[in-house]
Design an enzyme around this catalytic site. Structure first.
Site, PDB file in Angstrom:
ATOM      1  N   LYS A  68       0.843  -1.191   0.000  1.00 42.30           N
ATOM      2  CA  LYS A  68       0.000   0.000   0.000  1.00 42.30           C
ATOM      3  C   LYS A  68       0.873   1.234   0.000  1.00 42.30           C
ATOM      4  CE  LYS A  68      -3.889   2.260   0.733  1.00 42.30           C
ATOM      5  NZ  LYS A  68      -3.518   3.089  -0.436  1.00 42.30           N
ATOM      6  N   LYS A  92       5.116   2.729   8.328  1.00 42.36           N
ATOM      7  CA  LYS A  92       3.877   3.419   8.727  1.00 42.36           C
ATOM      8  C   LYS A  92       2.778   2.399   9.002  1.00 42.36           C
ATOM      9  CE  LYS A  92       4.682   7.353   5.731  1.00 42.36           C
ATOM     10  NZ  LYS A  92       4.175   8.481   4.950  1.00 42.36           N
ATOM     11  N   LYS A 104       5.102   1.867  -3.140  1.00 39.67           N
ATOM     12  CA  LYS A 104       5.143   3.271  -3.567  1.00 39.67           C
ATOM     13  C   LYS A 104       5.386   3.331  -5.055  1.00 39.67           C
ATOM     14  CE  LYS A 104       5.173   7.436  -1.686  1.00 39.67           C
ATOM     15  NZ  LYS A 104       4.657   7.741  -0.336  1.00 39.67           N
ATOM     16  N   THR A 188      -3.746  13.379   6.601  1.00 41.55           N
ATOM     17  CA  THR A 188      -2.342  13.511   7.006  1.00 41.55           C
ATOM     18  C   THR A 188      -2.207  14.661   8.004  1.00 41.55           C
ATOM     19  OG1 THR A 188      -1.722  12.726   4.824  1.00 41.55           O
ATOM     20  CG2 THR A 188       0.029  13.683   6.144  1.00 41.55           C
ATOM     21  N   ASN A 219      -0.681  19.623   0.380  1.00 43.94           N
ATOM     22  CA  ASN A 219      -1.844  19.018   1.053  1.00 43.94           C
ATOM     23  C   ASN A 219      -1.648  19.006   2.565  1.00 43.94           C
ATOM     24  OD1 ASN A 219      -2.839  16.381   2.442  1.00 43.94           O
ATOM     25  ND2 ASN A 219      -4.336  16.723   0.849  1.00 43.94           N
ATOM     26  N   SER A 346      -6.688   5.931   4.421  1.00 47.31           N
ATOM     27  CA  SER A 346      -6.754   5.120   3.194  1.00 47.31           C
ATOM     28  C   SER A 346      -7.219   3.702   3.529  1.00 47.31           C
ATOM     29  CB  SER A 346      -5.385   5.030   2.523  1.00 47.31           C
ATOM     30  OG  SER A 346      -5.179   6.130   1.681  1.00 47.31           O
TER      31      SER A 346
HETATM   32  N1  GLU Z   1       1.220   9.013   0.134  1.00 40.45           N
HETATM   33  C1  GLU Z   1       0.823   8.934   1.506  1.00 40.45           C
HETATM   34  C2  GLU Z   1       1.978   8.532   2.372  1.00 40.45           C
HETATM   35  O1  GLU Z   1       3.124   8.752   2.044  1.00 40.45           O
HETATM   36  C3  GLU Z   1      -0.422   8.058   1.702  1.00 40.45           C
HETATM   37  C4  GLU Z   1      -0.337   6.656   1.198  1.00 40.45           C
HETATM   38  C5  GLU Z   1      -1.682   5.928   1.226  1.00 40.45           C
HETATM   39  O2  GLU Z   1      -2.677   6.552   1.567  1.00 40.45           O
HETATM   40  O3  GLU Z   1      -1.684   4.758   0.874  1.00 40.45           O
HETATM   41  O4  GLU Z   1       1.814   8.077   3.482  1.00 40.45           O
END
Ligand code: GLU
Length: 412
Positions: A68, A92, A104, A188, A219, A346
């Site tokens: 994810k 995370k 990613k 976030t 954002n 998410s």
């Molecule tokens: N791009 C965001 C991050 O770096 C969210 C990733 C997501 O929602 O899967 O955490």
């Protein structure tokens, strides 16, 4: 090598796994993504020419569940950066205890110089190029730097066409009408606010009147400025790629939000008061780097004027700078913890898509708060009991579940 984000991530992954009692085999597996796909995406530009873009999708490890993480559109995207970012996503998800590994994606491009239709063709082209390795039970993309809910909508539509069925759980960060979650857009920033609360509480500083400096007005940075301003904190400095603004009494945040463009540019409209470098060194209670990597380095770490650093961006502080600020008694809330709000909501979005039943915003906010606070408490406890800095503590908390899953599956 020094500010190479992949290398520094690998250094801390190794330290974390050793502290948790794992050996070379586990380190060898988890220090690199299990899969990296490089793609070339031909895009018909508005002037009739074809431009070929390079993109990536990195999947760190799927022992816990599907991978994810977001897709960024940025001129400085590199293979190494995408790999490091996918490892950070694993951390995370581990800290928040989500049933995912990290992934990613990135495309080397400059969306500020592309038209709406060119961006649509690029977004669809990216999905066609990576469609074999993504999916709601394989690898679930989301927004990241310079991608947004419109781009997620095009990607979802392309994926549904390829698969010939509606599949909202393929991607998160979608517009609400396409199965997006309430609260995802602001997630976030909400998560960062919760972390600021926790850190201020430990330092005995009230939020009301606290002096906050935010680097970046995208954002995360812009919603963060809004929420903090609304709770009575003084946002005394903000910046974007063009420069920085400073007012020691607190900036007029509603006015700045009003004038901001969709890429987070605002300072170009005002007489700048300070440079981006000076912004980072302002005396304040909380400094929030919410822009890009390698902003707090050994060159400026000794001059950082904050008592608390909460990392809303991915990788803003180098390892050497982490050591310096920790020695100086600055409380650091590391990126893999502080910026987990996005992926947590998410996850809520994906759960709602899977069950076809949607929650209201207060339910999302409450659940987000519980998960962020639990993450903070776990990391802080490891920091205290194992006598390691907050970054290493976060890595230990983040990688533990994955290493256990790898063990149970018998991979090492
Ligand atoms: N791009 C965001 C991050 O770096 C969210 C990733 C997501 O929602 O899967 O955490």
């Amino acid at each position: 090598m020094m500010n190479d984000v992949l290398h520094s991530t690998q250094v801390v992954i190794e330290q974390a796994l050793r502290r948790l009692g794992y050996g070379d085999d586990m380190i060898e597996l988890l220090k690199e993504p299990i899969r990296l796909l490089t793609v070339r995406i031909p895009v018909r530009m508005d002037d009739g020419t074809t431009k070929v873009f390079t993109g990536y999708r990195s999947q760190h490890n799927d022992a816990v569940g599907p991978t994810k993480g977001g897709v960024r559109f940025h001129p400085a995207v590199t293979e190494k950066e995408v790999k490091a970012l996918s490892i950070w996503m694993s951390l995370k998800c581990g800290i928040a205890d989500l049933p995912y590994g990290g992934g990613k994606g990135g495309v080397i491009c400059d969306p500020r110089k592309m038209s709406f239709r060119e961006l649509e063709r690029l977004s669809r082209g990216y999905v066609r190029a990576v469609s074999q390795i993504v999916g709601p039970t394989k690898d679930i993309p989301a927004p990241d730097v310079m991608t947004n809910s419109q781009i997620m909508a095009w990607m979802l539509d392309e994926y549904s066409r390829i698969r010939e069925f509606d599949s909202p759980g393929f991607i998160t960060g979608k517009p609400i009408v396409l199965g997006g979650s309430k609260g995802r857009e602001t997630a976030t920033a909400r998560g960062v606010v919760i972390m600021i609360h926790e850190a201020l509480r430990l330092k005995g500083i009230p939020l009301e009147g606290a002096r906050i400096v935010i680097q970046g007005f995208g954002n995360a940075g812009s919603y963060l400025a809004k929420f903090l301003h609304e709770s009575g904190a003084a946002v005394i400095g903000i910046s974007d790629v063009n420069g920085a603004l400073y007012n020691k009494e607190g900036l007029d945040i509603p006015h700045l939000l009003d004038r901001r463009d969709s890429f987070g540019n605002v300072t170009n409209l005002f007489p700048k008061t300070i440079t981006n470098e000076e912004l980072l060194e302002l005396p304040c209670d909380v400094l929030v780097p919410a822009a890009i990597e390698n902003q707090i380095t050994e060159a400026n770490a000794a001059r950082i004027g904050a008592s608390i650093i909460v990392e809303a961006a991915n990788g803003p502080t180098t390892l050497e700078a982490t050591r310096i600020v920790t020695e100086r008694g600055i409380l650091l809330v590391p990126d893999v913890l502080a910026s987990a709000g996005g992926v947590i909501v998410s996850y809520f979005e994906w759960v709602q898509n899977n069950q076809g039943y949607y929650w209201d915003e207060s339910e999302i906010d409450n659940k987000l708060k519980l998960m962020m606070i639990r993450g903070f408490e776990n990391v802080y406890e490891i920091h205290q009991t194992r006598k390691v800095d907050m970054r290493l503590a976060a890595y230990m908390s983040g990688v533990r579940k994955m290493a256990e899953a790898v063990r149970f599956r018998g991979w090492v």
